[in-house]
Motif scaffolding. Structure first.
Motif, PDB file in Angstrom:
ATOM      1  N   ILE A 281       0.784  -1.201   0.035  1.00  0.00           N
ATOM      2  CA  ILE A 281      -0.087  -0.016  -0.010  1.00  0.00           C
ATOM      3  C   ILE A 281       0.804   1.308   0.006  1.00  0.00           C
ATOM      4  O   ILE A 281       1.616   1.410   0.955  1.00  0.00           O
ATOM      5  N   ALA A 282       0.930   2.164  -1.117  1.00  0.00           N
ATOM      6  CA  ALA A 282       2.037   3.286  -1.119  1.00  0.00           C
ATOM      7  C   ALA A 282       1.147   4.350  -1.526  1.00  0.00           C
ATOM      8  O   ALA A 282       0.500   4.499  -2.621  1.00  0.00           O
ATOM      9  N   PRO A 283       1.161   5.383  -0.543  1.00  0.00           N
ATOM     10  CA  PRO A 283       0.750   6.616  -0.826  1.00  0.00           C
ATOM     11  C   PRO A 283       1.540   7.298  -1.999  1.00  0.00           C
ATOM     12  O   PRO A 283       2.753   7.209  -2.072  1.00  0.00           O
ATOM     13  N   VAL A 284       0.722   7.833  -3.184  1.00  0.00           N
ATOM     14  CA  VAL A 284       1.190   8.725  -4.183  1.00  0.00           C
ATOM     15  C   VAL A 284       1.140  10.123  -3.933  1.00  0.00           C
ATOM     16  O   VAL A 284       2.261  10.762  -4.042  1.00  0.00           O
ATOM     17  N   VAL A 285       0.190  10.411  -3.719  1.00  0.00           N
ATOM     18  CA  VAL A 285      -0.117  12.042  -3.259  1.00  0.00           C
ATOM     19  C   VAL A 285      -1.191  11.900  -2.041  1.00  0.00           C
ATOM     20  O   VAL A 285      -1.920  11.139  -2.251  1.00  0.00           O
ATOM     21  N   GLY A 286      -0.639  12.724  -1.122  1.00  0.00           N
ATOM     22  CA  GLY A 286      -1.487  12.733   0.031  1.00  0.00           C
ATOM     23  C   GLY A 286      -1.237  11.706   1.274  1.00  0.00           C
ATOM     24  O   GLY A 286      -0.472  10.782   1.039  1.00  0.00           O
ATOM     25  N   GLU A 287      -2.326  11.662   2.098  1.00  0.00           N
ATOM     26  CA  GLU A 287      -2.332  10.535   3.031  1.00  0.00           C
ATOM     27  C   GLU A 287      -2.504   9.216   2.550  1.00  0.00           C
ATOM     28  O   GLU A 287      -3.352   9.122   1.604  1.00  0.00           O
ATOM     29  N   SER A 288      -1.993   8.416   3.305  1.00  0.00           N
ATOM     30  CA  SER A 288      -2.065   6.920   3.115  1.00  0.00           C
ATOM     31  C   SER A 288      -3.224   6.256   3.682  1.00  0.00           C
ATOM     32  O   SER A 288      -4.188   7.001   4.311  1.00  0.00           O
ATOM     33  N   ILE A 289      -3.559   5.103   3.647  1.00  0.00           N
ATOM     34  CA  ILE A 289      -4.665   4.458   4.424  1.00  0.00           C
ATOM     35  C   ILE A 289      -4.114   3.254   5.181  1.00  0.00           C
ATOM     36  O   ILE A 289      -2.751   2.826   4.955  1.00  0.00           O
ATOM     37  N   GLN A 290      -4.538   2.815   6.450  1.00  0.00           N
ATOM     38  CA  GLN A 290      -4.113   1.927   7.128  1.00  0.00           C
ATOM     39  C   GLN A 290      -3.609   0.473   6.294  1.00  0.00           C
ATOM     40  O   GLN A 290      -4.326   0.264   5.564  1.00  0.00           O
ATOM     41  N   GLN A 291      -2.521  -0.088   7.032  1.00  0.00           N
ATOM     42  CA  GLN A 291      -2.052  -1.462   6.219  1.00  0.00           C
ATOM     43  C   GLN A 291      -3.070  -2.567   6.683  1.00  0.00           C
ATOM     44  O   GLN A 291      -3.826  -2.338   7.527  1.00  0.00           O
ATOM     45  N   ALA A 292      -3.065  -3.250   5.850  1.00  0.00           N
ATOM     46  CA  ALA A 292      -3.981  -4.456   5.817  1.00  0.00           C
ATOM     47  C   ALA A 292      -3.424  -5.687   5.128  1.00  0.00           C
ATOM     48  O   ALA A 292      -2.501  -5.559   4.046  1.00  0.00           O
ATOM     49  N   SER A 293      -3.850  -6.960   5.499  1.00  0.00           N
ATOM     50  CA  SER A 293      -2.911  -7.863   4.919  1.00  0.00           C
ATOM     51  C   SER A 293      -4.051  -8.503   3.636  1.00  0.00           C
ATOM     52  O   SER A 293      -3.343  -9.021   2.846  1.00  0.00           O
ATOM     53  N   PHE A 294      -5.278  -8.327   3.795  1.00  0.00           N
ATOM     54  CA  PHE A 294      -5.855  -8.986   2.232  1.00  0.00           C
ATOM     55  C   PHE A 294      -7.012  -7.868   1.909  1.00  0.00           C
ATOM     56  O   PHE A 294      -7.378  -7.081   2.624  1.00  0.00           O
ATOM     57  N   LEU A 295      -7.365  -7.943   0.725  1.00  0.00           N
ATOM     58  CA  LEU A 295      -8.387  -7.133   0.088  1.00  0.00           C
ATOM     59  C   LEU A 295      -9.755  -7.939  -0.356  1.00  0.00           C
ATOM     60  O   LEU A 295      -9.585  -9.130  -0.820  1.00  0.00           O
ATOM     61  N   HIS A 296     -10.609  -7.679   0.429  1.00  0.00           N
ATOM     62  CA  HIS A 296     -11.982  -8.408   0.239  1.00  0.00           C
ATOM     63  C   HIS A 296     -12.870  -7.648  -0.886  1.00  0.00           C
ATOM     64  O   HIS A 296     -12.968  -6.315  -0.188  1.00  0.00           O
ATOM     65  N   ILE A 297     -13.613  -8.207  -1.854  1.00  0.00           N
ATOM     66  CA  ILE A 297     -14.361  -7.349  -2.563  1.00  0.00           C
ATOM     67  C   ILE A 297     -15.746  -7.670  -2.510  1.00  0.00           C
ATOM     68  O   ILE A 297     -15.915  -8.902  -2.582  1.00  0.00           O
ATOM     69  N   ALA A 298     -16.506  -6.969  -2.188  1.00  0.00           N
ATOM     70  CA  ALA A 298     -18.345  -7.491  -2.071  1.00  0.00           C
ATOM     71  C   ALA A 298     -19.259  -6.402  -2.411  1.00  0.00           C
ATOM     72  O   ALA A 298     -18.734  -5.150  -2.882  1.00  0.00           O
ATOM     73  N   ASN A 299     -20.458  -6.879  -2.452  1.00  0.00           N
ATOM     74  CA  ASN A 299     -21.470  -5.963  -2.781  1.00  0.00           C
ATOM     75  C   ASN A 299     -21.637  -5.037  -1.517  1.00  0.00           C
ATOM     76  O   ASN A 299     -21.932  -5.737  -0.463  1.00  0.00           O
ATOM     77  N   ALA A 300     -21.884  -3.714  -2.026  1.00  0.00           N
ATOM     78  CA  ALA A 300     -22.207  -2.672  -0.824  1.00  0.00           C
ATOM     79  C   ALA A 300     -21.736  -3.003   0.535  1.00  0.00           C
ATOM     80  O   ALA A 300     -20.541  -3.307   0.799  1.00  0.00           O
ATOM     81  N   ASP A 301     -22.526  -3.480   1.477  1.00  0.00           N
ATOM     82  CA  ASP A 301     -22.189  -3.643   2.744  1.00  0.00           C
ATOM     83  C   ASP A 301     -22.195  -5.029   3.472  1.00  0.00           C
ATOM     84  O   ASP A 301     -22.333  -5.446   4.404  1.00  0.00           O
ATOM     85  N   GLU A 302     -22.226  -5.923   2.424  1.00  0.00           N
ATOM     86  CA  GLU A 302     -22.456  -7.479   2.426  1.00  0.00           C
ATOM     87  C   GLU A 302     -21.173  -7.966   3.068  1.00  0.00           C
ATOM     88  O   GLU A 302     -20.796  -9.113   2.481  1.00  0.00           O
ATOM     89  N   TYR A 303     -20.666  -7.671   4.285  1.00  0.00           N
ATOM     90  CA  TYR A 303     -19.569  -8.168   4.913  1.00  0.00           C
ATOM     91  C   TYR A 303     -19.501  -8.000   6.235  1.00  0.00           C
ATOM     92  O   TYR A 303     -19.435  -6.932   6.876  1.00  0.00           O
ATOM     93  N   SER A 304     -19.419  -9.137   7.018  1.00  0.00           N
ATOM     94  CA  SER A 304     -19.637  -9.114   8.518  1.00  0.00           C
ATOM     95  C   SER A 304     -18.443  -9.131   9.283  1.00  0.00           C
ATOM     96  O   SER A 304     -18.341  -9.077  10.462  1.00  0.00           O
ATOM     97  N   ASN A 305     -17.144  -9.632   8.440  1.00  0.00           N
ATOM     98  CA  ASN A 305     -15.945  -9.641   9.503  1.00  0.00           C
ATOM     99  C   ASN A 305     -15.377  -8.528   9.709  1.00  0.00           C
ATOM    100  O   ASN A 305     -15.698  -7.480   9.158  1.00  0.00           O
ATOM    101  N   SER A 306     -14.273  -8.469  10.396  1.00  0.00           N
ATOM    102  CA  SER A 306     -13.906  -7.514  11.025  1.00  0.00           C
ATOM    103  C   SER A 306     -12.741  -6.773   9.571  1.00  0.00           C
ATOM    104  O   SER A 306     -12.288  -7.522   9.006  1.00  0.00           O
ATOM    105  N   PHE A 307     -12.546  -5.577   9.586  1.00  0.00           N
ATOM    106  CA  PHE A 307     -11.919  -4.852   8.682  1.00  0.00           C
ATOM    107  C   PHE A 307     -11.167  -3.538   9.096  1.00  0.00           C
ATOM    108  O   PHE A 307     -11.966  -3.026   9.886  1.00  0.00           O
TER     109      PHE A 307
END
Ligand code: HEM
Length: 185
Positions: free
Chosen positions: A23-49
């Motif tokens: 995860i590399a900021p190019v311009v401006g502020e970065s975001i928190q590090q994370a181990s995995f990227l999960h892609i889902a519909n809207a808010d259909e995800y109940s695990n922690s992130f």
């Protein structure tokens, strides 16, 4: 029949379909590090992130009929088995950009920066999808998603270098380059 949500969420999480390499900021502020990227519909995800970025697929704003025809004839879809590398690049543009009129933005985007003409050369190696986030009151205006085979990563980097030195990118106030690799099933 349940209607399909057009909003997609990208989660920085502890599990997901893609393992985060960097995860590399190019311009401006970065975001928190994370181990995995999960892609889902809207808010259909109940695990922690640790973060959630939302975007909506939408109509094209700047593409002409001729450009669309060429794109459609060259591009390939997401989910190809060989395209095990991915990249999520969230982008925010400045107020100055949004104050411009549609025709002024198109002139910067294509006539000056050649976004489509330049990028077209990288098809079909790179598959892409653009999500709009600005109207969802998200921290970014766009979520851009790309998939390619490992041997095309250098080409992808070259395209990024060209786009980032364009007039269009002088309006980019925040950009993060997230690289991922598909988790083998
Ligand atoms: C892989 C080749 C690429 C192609 C064929 C491509 C093509 C396009 C096209 C046709 C549009 C206009 C959509 C419309 O009419 O609204 C667009 C918009 C956009 N692309 Fe690309 N692109 C590519 C790569 C990239 C890359 C690498 C990035 C980011 C680093 C990027 C970021 C964006 C953004 C942020 C927009 C929205 C611009 C705006 O509406 O202000 N594109 N792209």
């Amino acid at each position: 029949m349940k209607s399909e949500s057009v909003i997609t969420s990208f989660y920085g999480a502890e599990e997901g379909q893609w393992k985060i390499k960097s995860i590399a900021p190019v311009v401006g502020e970065s975001i928190q590090q994370a181990s995995f990227l999960h892609i889902a519909n809207a808010d259909e995800y109940s695990n922690s992130f640790s973060w959630q970025l939302k975007g909506a697929s939408s109509n094209a704003r700047y593409t002409t009929k001729a450009e669309k025809k060429e794109l459609v004839s060259r591009q390939q879809g997401l989910g190809r088995s060989e395209a095990v590398f991915g990249s999520l690049i969230p982008i925010k543009k400045s107020e100055k950009w949004w104050e411009l009129t549609q025709d002024e933005r198109r002139a910067i985007f294509e006539e000056q920066s050649q976004h489509i003409a330049l990028s077209m050369k990288y098809l079909p190696a790179i598959a892409r999808k653009l999500y709009h986030s600005k109207d969802l009151n998200e921290p970014f205006d766009f979520l851009t998603w790309f998939e390619f085979a490992p041997e095309f990563e250098a080409d992808f980097d070259q395209l990024l270098k060209q786009l980032r030195s364009s007039e269009e990118w002088t309006y980019v106030v925040r950009e993060i380059d997230i690289r991922v690799v598909k988790v083998s099933s």
